[in-house]
Design a protein around this motif. Structure first.
Motif, short mmCIF file in Angstrom:
data_model
loop_
_atom_site.label_atom_id
_atom_site.label_comp_id
_atom_site.label_asym_id
_atom_site.label_seq_id
_atom_site.Cartn_x
_atom_site.Cartn_y
_atom_site.Cartn_z
N ARG A 120 0.91 -1.21 0.14
CA ARG A 120 0.14 -0.17 0.05
C ARG A 120 0.84 1.50 -0.14
O ARG A 120 0.64 2.33 -0.73
N ASP A 146 2.20 1.91 -3.59
CA ASP A 146 1.12 2.29 -4.36
C ASP A 146 0.90 3.89 -4.19
O ASP A 146 0.84 4.71 -4.98
N ALA A 147 1.10 4.15 -2.90
CA ALA A 147 0.91 5.40 -2.66
C ALA A 147 2.09 6.38 -3.03
O ALA A 147 1.87 7.51 -3.71
N ASN A 148 3.22 5.85 -2.89
CA ASN A 148 4.42 6.63 -3.48
C ASN A 148 4.42 6.63 -4.98
O ASN A 148 4.65 7.63 -5.52
N LEU A 149 3.89 5.62 -5.86
CA LEU A 149 3.85 5.57 -7.26
C LEU A 149 2.95 6.86 -7.54
O LEU A 149 3.02 7.31 -8.63
N GLY A 150 1.68 6.60 -6.85
CA GLY A 150 0.77 7.62 -7.31
C GLY A 150 1.28 9.19 -7.09
O GLY A 150 0.92 10.00 -7.94
N LYS A 151 1.81 9.42 -5.88
CA LYS A 151 2.40 10.63 -5.67
C LYS A 151 3.26 11.11 -6.76
O LYS A 151 3.39 12.14 -7.24
N SER A 206 3.73 9.91 -10.00
CA SER A 206 2.91 10.05 -11.18
C SER A 206 2.23 11.53 -11.18
O SER A 206 2.50 12.07 -12.24
N ARG A 207 1.64 11.98 -10.07
CA ARG A 207 1.21 13.30 -10.34
C ARG A 207 2.40 14.51 -10.21
O ARG A 207 2.25 15.58 -10.93
N THR A 248 3.42 14.35 -14.00
CA THR A 248 2.22 14.90 -14.79
C THR A 248 2.38 16.46 -14.62
O THR A 248 2.34 17.03 -15.59
#
Length: 211
Positions: free
Chosen positions: A168, A171-176, A178-179, A182
């Protein structure tokens, strides 16, 4: 190491069975036959004690996580040894009583018959008691094995939970990440478009001035 212990266990079981049979014969013998039987039993009891000592040494070499089951079995064997020694003492007392009863004639024979009958009943009760103790021992060992399995399952569950938590977090680090990427791309696109507009403006201005 446990294989050596089990080998001693088998020897102990065979030896104690022989001792039990000979102890049962002691009150029924007289004279030199009884003396010889008593001597044989004493020798075998000493051999049984030596086997117990060897088994105890083997238990000390077993890893602590597996030692509990063997220690419990050792306690059972020591109890059995104590009962054999007590039975042997009673059989020797019966030997002395028998000699005295022979001097008393028929009354002594009657008393001896009663004593033999009581001894047979005692032996049957003790055999039943040993079977009950063996059943209890198996139940205790089964409970210990079950407890160890539950502990292992608990450890495995904790490992799985920690792995899920790390997943988890990943996943949170990957989302951050990615943002952030972007946003960086968007800012770069805006800067590029602004530069193109500036160049076009300068070019138009230059062409207009030259005309």
């Amino acid at each position: 190491m446990s294989s050596d212990f089990e080998s001693y266990e088998q020897d102990f079981a065979v030896l104690t069975a022989e001792i039990t049979g000979r102890i049962g014969k002691v009150p029924k013998l007289v004279g030199d036959e009884k003396k010889q039987m008593v001597a044989n039993v004493e020798k075998q009891l000493e051999e049984a004690r030596e086997l117990l000592e060897q088994m105890e040494l083997e238990v000390r070499e077993i890893p602590p996580q597996s030692r509990g089951m063997y220690s419990s079995r050792m306690r059972s064997y020591k109890q059995e040894m104590g009962k054999l020694e007590a039975d042997f003492k009673r059989s020797r007392i019966a030997y002395s009583d028998e000699v005295r009863n022979e001097l008393l004639g028929d009354d002594g024979n009657s008393s001896e018959n009663q004593r033999a009958h009581l001894l047979d009943n005692t032996e049957r009760l003790e055999r039943s008691s040993r079977r009950l103790e063996a059943g209890y021992q198996i139940a205790v060992e089964t409970e210990q094995i079950g407890q160890e399995m539950l502990e292992n399952l608990s450890h495995d569950r904790e490992k799985i939970q920690r792995a899920r938590e790390r997943l988890r977090e990943t996943d949170a680090n990957l989302g951050k990440s990615s943002r952030i990427l972007t946003g960086m791309l968007r800012r770069r696109q805006k800067i590029t478009q602004s530069r193109i507009k500036t160049v076009m403006f300068i070019l138009v201005f230059y062409l207009t001035t030259c005309a």
